[in-house]
Design a protein around this motif. Structure first.
Motif, PDB file in Angstrom:
ATOM      1  N   LEU A  95      21.965  31.242  69.885  1.00 27.21           N
ATOM      2  CA  LEU A  95      22.562  29.936  70.171  1.00 27.21           C
ATOM      3  C   LEU A  95      23.756  30.079  71.095  1.00 27.21           C
ATOM      4  CD1 LEU A  95      22.336  28.464  66.586  1.00 27.21           C
ATOM      5  CD2 LEU A  95      21.471  27.282  68.612  1.00 27.21           C
TER       6      LEU A  95
ATOM      7  N   PRO B  97      20.425  22.311  69.740  1.00 28.66           N
ATOM      8  CA  PRO B  97      19.664  22.137  68.497  1.00 28.66           C
ATOM      9  C   PRO B  97      19.163  20.704  68.328  1.00 28.66           C
ATOM     10  CG  PRO B  97      21.651  23.418  68.097  1.00 28.66           C
ATOM     11  CD  PRO B  97      21.758  22.882  69.493  1.00 28.66           C
TER      12      PRO B  97
ATOM     13  N   LEU C 148      16.933  21.340  62.313  1.00 31.96           N
ATOM     14  CA  LEU C 148      17.364  22.528  61.588  1.00 31.96           C
ATOM     15  C   LEU C 148      16.844  22.464  60.159  1.00 31.96           C
ATOM     16  CD1 LEU C 148      20.274  21.236  63.095  1.00 31.96           C
ATOM     17  CD2 LEU C 148      20.595  23.704  63.060  1.00 31.96           C
TER      18      LEU C 148
ATOM     19  N   ASN D 109      24.290  24.959  64.185  1.00 32.60           N
ATOM     20  CA  ASN D 109      24.487  23.797  65.054  1.00 32.60           C
ATOM     21  C   ASN D 109      25.954  23.773  65.474  1.00 32.60           C
ATOM     22  OD1 ASN D 109      23.930  21.444  66.459  1.00 32.60           O
ATOM     23  ND2 ASN D 109      23.933  20.122  64.652  1.00 32.60           N
TER      24      ASN D 109
ATOM     25  N   ALA E 189      21.186  15.963  66.303  1.00 33.28           N
ATOM     26  CA  ALA E 189      20.317  16.864  65.551  1.00 33.28           C
ATOM     27  C   ALA E 189      20.200  16.402  64.098  1.00 33.28           C
ATOM     28  CB  ALA E 189      20.861  18.286  65.597  1.00 33.28           C
TER      29      ALA E 189
ATOM     30  N   VAL F 290      16.175  27.044  63.263  1.00 36.90           N
ATOM     31  CA  VAL F 290      16.793  26.132  64.227  1.00 36.90           C
ATOM     32  C   VAL F 290      15.827  25.975  65.392  1.00 36.90           C
ATOM     33  CG1 VAL F 290      18.131  28.078  65.205  1.00 36.90           C
ATOM     34  CG2 VAL F 290      18.738  25.719  65.782  1.00 36.90           C
TER      35      VAL F 290
ATOM     36  N   GLY G  75      15.448  24.153  69.073  1.00 37.26           N
ATOM     37  CA  GLY G  75      16.270  23.543  70.103  1.00 37.26           C
ATOM     38  C   GLY G  75      15.502  23.216  71.362  1.00 37.26           C
TER      39      GLY G  75
END
Length: 332
Positions: A137, A145, A148, A184, A223, A243, A245
């Motif tokens: 990330l 993101p 999740l 996140n 998110a 996660v 994204g």
């Protein structure tokens, strides 16, 4: 504190988690020394400590104690952290740091005013696969993101009579809420919708037990996070996260004890982890190593009181939502 001597640590609370932390301080971290153990029922006698106290207050006056590890019952955490900070001791506190936002603010202020290190026990951040996902990330390889997920399924064997109301939110799912935030980065939770029930021990439902729960957490960057927990499985300790994204996805967590699978007449099987200490043993050691380094060098803790407060705010909103059946805004 002299750089040449080991960091003197006192353990407060010698239950199952406390014993593991005490062993880590005395046997797994070369730069630390277990000076004292404070436990009201005399626990921890098997640890390699210099002395044993019945009252945590005795630790505050011990000049050889630079820092404390608090593993007492959750309801005592806030007062113990404040007392330790006021005595000039740095603090590692097991989650939850507090059970109300007012107490969380009191704890953060006490540590700040005393100029001591405050770190909270969210060990999943130190597990290699969780840390690797966060590194992706930070390197922008996953992108922004969008969805999740984090889950905790404990191996069972709990006594329902010893589980306070909302434990599943404050002491179990609080890990998952922290993971959602960890995966996140920079986002803030704004709303939670949660459900909870007694599905493992249904006879205890009317007495407030909730042993199975799920929550949907909406963040200010758009998110959505999903968290779930249950106090009992038939196959061991199961903790995972994901996660997804704009540029990719990362999935972490594997309850397998080894990569070996056995194929036989009954099919294909694999052995699984049976406890949190087996699954996260290295992460528990790594978080205390990071704490000891922060105390020794005067650098900030990698998991702060503000991190703990943010996870608690989600947990409080989730508990309220489960009770009301409605979405609840997360208190800033």
């Amino acid at each position: 504190m002299e750089r040449s001597r080991k960091t003197g640590v006192a353990l407060i609370g010698a239950g199952r988690m406390g014993l593991f932390h005490g062993e880590t301080v005395s046997r797994r971290l070369p730069g630390t020394r277990l000076v004292a153990v404070a436990d009201p029922v005399g626990g921890g006698k098997g640890l390699d400590a210099d002395r044993f106290y019945a009252d945590a207050a005795q630790v505050w006056d011990d000049s050889e104690v630079d820092a404390v590890v608090i593993a007492a019952p959750a309801r005592l955490h806030a007062d113990l952290v404040v007392a330790a900070a006021e005595a000039g001791k740095s603090v590692f506190c097991e989650k939850p740091m507090a059970l109300t936002l007012a107490d969380a603010d009191r704890v953060i202020a006490a540590a700040r005013d005393a100029g001591v290190v405050l770190q909270v026990g969210f060990q999943r951040r130190f597990a290699p696969d969780w840390a690797a996902a966060r590194a992706l990330l930070d390197a922008e390889q996953i992108g922004t993101p969008r969805l999740l997920r984090s889950l905790t399924r404990d191996p069972g064997g709990f006594d329902p009579a010893r589980v306070p109301p909302n434990t599943i939110f404050f002491e179990t799912l609080i890990h998952d809420f922290d993971v959602l935030r960890f995966l996140n980065p920079g986002a803030t939770a704004v709303e939670v919708y949660a459900t909870a029930d007694a599905l493992v021990e249904p006879d205890w439902r009317d007495r407030g037990l909730r042993d199975t729960a799920a929550a949907v957490v909406r963040f200010d960057n758009g998110a959505t996070g999903f968290a779930e927990a249950c106090f009992a499985t038939t196959y061991g300790h199961d903790v995972r996260a994901e996660v997804f994204g704009s540029a990719g996805a990362a999935t972490v967590g594997d309850a397998r004890r080894t990569a070996m699978t056995f194929s036989g007449p009954a099919g294909r099987t694999t052995t699984t982890m049976q406890s949190d200490q087996e699954l996260f043993g290295g992460a528990y050691v790594a978080e205390l190593a990071a704490f000891a380094k922060a105390v020794r060098t005067g650098t900030p803790a990698p998991v702060t009181g503000q991190d703990a407060r943010a996870a608690l705010a989600i947990a409080l909103a989730a508990a309220e939502s489960a009770e009301s059946g409605k979405p609840v805004r997360v208190t800033a």
